[in-house]
Design a protein around this motif. Structure first.
Motif, PDB file in Angstrom:
ATOM      1  N   LEU A 171      -3.754  -1.191   7.407  1.00  0.00           N
ATOM      2  CA  LEU A 171      -2.832  -0.494   8.304  1.00  0.00           C
ATOM      3  C   LEU A 171      -3.457   0.782   8.860  1.00  0.00           C
ATOM      4  N   VAL A 172      -4.123   1.547   8.006  1.00  0.00           N
ATOM      5  CA  VAL A 172      -4.796   2.757   8.476  1.00  0.00           C
ATOM      6  C   VAL A 172      -5.823   2.404   9.548  1.00  0.00           C
ATOM      7  N   ALA A 173      -6.579   1.333   9.312  1.00  0.00           N
ATOM      8  CA  ALA A 173      -7.594   0.911  10.286  1.00  0.00           C
ATOM      9  C   ALA A 173      -6.950   0.506  11.604  1.00  0.00           C
ATOM     10  N   LYS A 174      -5.817  -0.200  11.546  1.00  0.00           N
ATOM     11  CA  LYS A 174      -5.135  -0.607  12.776  1.00  0.00           C
ATOM     12  C   LYS A 174      -4.627   0.604  13.548  1.00  0.00           C
ATOM     13  N   CYS A 224       5.550   6.729   8.749  1.00  0.00           N
ATOM     14  CA  CYS A 224       6.276   5.559   8.233  1.00  0.00           C
ATOM     15  C   CYS A 224       5.312   4.522   7.645  1.00  0.00           C
ATOM     16  N   VAL A 225       4.341   4.994   6.861  1.00  0.00           N
ATOM     17  CA  VAL A 225       3.384   4.097   6.221  1.00  0.00           C
ATOM     18  C   VAL A 225       4.032   3.535   4.954  1.00  0.00           C
ATOM     19  N   ALA A 226       4.196   2.209   4.921  1.00  0.00           N
ATOM     20  CA  ALA A 226       4.893   1.592   3.790  1.00  0.00           C
ATOM     21  C   ALA A 226       4.283   0.236   3.483  1.00  0.00           C
ATOM     22  N   ILE A 227       4.132  -0.035   2.190  1.00  0.00           N
ATOM     23  CA  ILE A 227       3.661  -1.333   1.701  1.00  0.00           C
ATOM     24  C   ILE A 227       4.664  -1.842   0.677  1.00  0.00           C
ATOM     25  N   HIS A 228       5.014  -3.111   0.770  1.00  0.00           N
ATOM     26  CA  HIS A 228       5.938  -3.703  -0.205  1.00  0.00           C
ATOM     27  C   HIS A 228       5.388  -3.527  -1.618  1.00  0.00           C
ATOM     28  N   PRO A 229       6.231  -3.204  -2.598  1.00  0.00           N
ATOM     29  CA  PRO A 229       5.749  -2.957  -3.969  1.00  0.00           C
ATOM     30  C   PRO A 229       4.906  -4.086  -4.554  1.00  0.00           C
ATOM     31  N   ASP A 230       5.200  -5.328  -4.180  1.00  0.00           N
ATOM     32  CA  ASP A 230       4.449  -6.462  -4.738  1.00  0.00           C
ATOM     33  C   ASP A 230       3.035  -6.574  -4.188  1.00  0.00           C
ATOM     34  N   TYR A 231       2.706  -5.776  -3.156  1.00  0.00           N
ATOM     35  CA  TYR A 231       1.404  -5.938  -2.491  1.00  0.00           C
ATOM     36  C   TYR A 231       0.622  -4.628  -2.404  1.00  0.00           C
ATOM     37  N   ARG A 232       0.924  -3.700  -3.290  1.00  0.00           N
ATOM     38  CA  ARG A 232       0.262  -2.393  -3.216  1.00  0.00           C
ATOM     39  C   ARG A 232      -1.099  -2.375  -3.892  1.00  0.00           C
ATOM     40  N   ASN A 233      -1.332  -3.274  -4.818  1.00  0.00           N
ATOM     41  CA  ASN A 233      -2.635  -3.311  -5.493  1.00  0.00           C
ATOM     42  C   ASN A 233      -3.616  -4.176  -4.703  1.00  0.00           C
ATOM     43  N   SER A 234      -3.865  -3.765  -3.474  1.00  0.00           N
ATOM     44  CA  SER A 234      -4.757  -4.523  -2.583  1.00  0.00           C
ATOM     45  C   SER A 234      -5.228  -3.586  -1.488  1.00  0.00           C
ATOM     46  N   ASN A 235      -5.841  -4.149  -0.458  1.00  0.00           N
ATOM     47  CA  ASN A 235      -6.391  -3.316   0.622  1.00  0.00           C
ATOM     48  C   ASN A 235      -5.470  -3.274   1.833  1.00  0.00           C
ATOM     49  N   ARG A 236      -4.196  -3.640   1.667  1.00  0.00           N
ATOM     50  CA  ARG A 236      -3.314  -3.718   2.835  1.00  0.00           C
ATOM     51  C   ARG A 236      -3.050  -2.346   3.449  1.00  0.00           C
ATOM     52  N   GLY A 237      -2.961  -1.307   2.607  1.00  0.00           N
ATOM     53  CA  GLY A 237      -2.819   0.033   3.158  1.00  0.00           C
ATOM     54  C   GLY A 237      -4.011   0.415   4.009  1.00  0.00           C
ATOM     55  N   ASP A 238      -5.208   0.060   3.567  1.00  0.00           N
ATOM     56  CA  ASP A 238      -6.417   0.338   4.355  1.00  0.00           C
ATOM     57  C   ASP A 238      -6.399  -0.416   5.677  1.00  0.00           C
TER      58      ASP A 238
END
Length: 442
Positions: A381-384, A365-379
């Motif tokens: 979450l993976v780190a957490k 269930c890895v999901a990032i809001h479309p307005d914030y995908r061009n950043s390191n937020r996915g990384d």
């Protein structure tokens, strides 16, 4: 004639609603410098201030008059003198300063009281109140320099201000303070605004400057600063000889108020129409905010986050990117989720399903809001998730994905087969969905 739907307007209005609800009942101290008052955009700022008041926000306006004072002193043939960035206010200067401040006070009150005809706030009734809310004392003599009628804030009548705010009035405060001996003193408007915000325990201090906040080395506006970072930016401005600029003066006030407990201080441009509203009612704002705690937090999810997670993942479930989860399932599994929250909105999530017998965990269930995908937020979450997996002494982390294969491979995950999954997960594998399986050693 068929009228077309304005999708941009509808989207903007919907996205602003959480902020309208959040700000209602809050106390904002707004610092309006003389530069902002003299700018052609000031009428629009007045309209926006009236709009804030109509939304149930409690407003205290503190105004400055530096350029107007400088101009009037020059016309009177009086040279402006400063010591340590503070104006030396002799009797002749103070007479003009009082005239200027009195005139601006009346002008601001008239602008807010005129019914705002031919504006978006036509018909609005704004009750504006001024008074002797500020007790001042003289600065005295420093390095042999007598500041004369220049003073500092001694006390703020918070009870009096609160009483007016409770009566739905906008409180307007002049940079002239009164002493217990019946004298009056000119006080620094930026410091006054900070003191008012601190004593009222305001939710925000907002100031206008020529730039749209603090501009970084790349020429882009810095959206968020902690007090320590703001001090570094201030030191750079001082080193460049801009220690008396509007941005520098407002940053000092913002840093002071933030360290004293005001959660957020905002710097926006008085030149750009709508800056105040965009800063307050959009997720990313437009100016710079100085904060004690970041507006964005990565943390473990709680039961209160379920609605936000559902809003985030539903569009991806409908596209077939994510496996559909019911609210009931989320309620049972909420302790497994990590989220990224920004201003009360869930903009990212991921879950860790452990299989401790085999030393594995599934990141799902890895999901990032479309307005914030061009950043390191996915990384982030993976780190957490990886951090949580290590705490549970898991040796491997795997994911099942249909669309993000390369994204996970770039982060160290390698393709494996169904047989490499934990036995319990093998039994649940959906061969019709044909998800790719990737695994990473921790």
């Amino acid at each position: 004639m068929v009228r077309e739907r304005d999708a941009v307007l509808v989207s903007a209005f919907r996205h602003s609603t959480p902020y309208v609800n959040h700000h209602r009942g809050s106390t904002f101290v707004i610092m309006i410098g003389g530069e902002a008052i003299a700018d052609e955009n000031f009428n629009s700022i007045v309209t926006d201030i009236a709009l804030l008041q109509s939304l149930g926000i409690r407003l205290v306006l503190v105004f400055g008059a530096r350029p107007q004072i400088d101009n009037q002193l020059a016309q009177a043939g009086i040279r402006s003198r400063f010591h340590k960035r503070i104006r030396i206010t002799d009797s002749d200067s103070f007479r003009i300063i009082k005239q200027v401040c009195g005139g601006l006070q009346l002008e601001i009150m008239s602008r807010l009281s005129m019914g705002l005809v031919n504006t978006p706030m036509a018909g609005a009734r704004v009750n504006v109140v001024s008074g002797n809310f500020v007790t001042a004392q003289p600065l005295g003599v420093d390095d042999g320099i007598d500041y004369c009628h220049s003073g500092r804030v001694r006390r703020i009548d918070t009870q009096g201000i609160e009483g007016q705010l409770n009566n739905n009035a906008v409180v307007l405060i002049s940079p002239i303070g009164f002493s217990v001996t019946g004298e009056s003193f000119s006080v620094n408007a930026e410091d006054l605004a900070a003191q008012v915000a601190i004593h009222l325990k305001a939710d925000k201090l907002i100031a206008f400057c020529s730039n749209q906040g603090v501009v970084g080395h790349t020429g882009q506006v810095v959206s968020e600063l902690f007090p320590e970072q703001a001090e570094e930016c201030l030191a750079q401005l001082e080193a460049q000889g801009e220690d008396s600029s509007g941005t520098a003066r407002y940053m000092r006030a913002a840093i002071k108020s933030c360290r004293a407990g005001v959660p957020r201080s905002h710097l926006v441009s008085y030149r750009e129409d709508g800056s105040l509203l965009q800063e307050l009612f959009t997720r990313d704002g437009i100016g710079t905010q100085i904060v004690r705690q970041s507006a964005e937090q990565a943390r473990r999810a709680t039961i209160d986050d379920i609605g936000g997670i559902l809003d985030l993942i539903r569009p991806m479930e409908e596209e077939g990117i994510l496996v559909r989860r019911s609210r009931e399932q989320l309620e049972m599994e909420i302790d497994l989720f990590q989220i990224i929250e920004r201003d009360g909105m869930v903009i990212g999530c991921a879950a860790l399903y452990p299989f401790p017998e085999e030393g594995m965990g599934e990141m799902a269930c890895v999901a990032i809001h479309p307005d914030y995908r061009n950043s390191n937020r996915g990384d982030r979450l993976v780190a957490k998730v990886e951090e949580q997996a290590r705490l549970q002494r898991l040796q491997k982390l795997f994911v099942l994905t249909t669309r993000s294969i390369h994204w996970f491979r770039e982060r160290g995950f390698e393709p494996v087969e169904v047989a490499d999954l934990p036995v319990a997960k093998q039994k649940l594998y959906n061969y019709q969905r044909r998800s790719k399986i990737l695994m990473k050693s921790l």
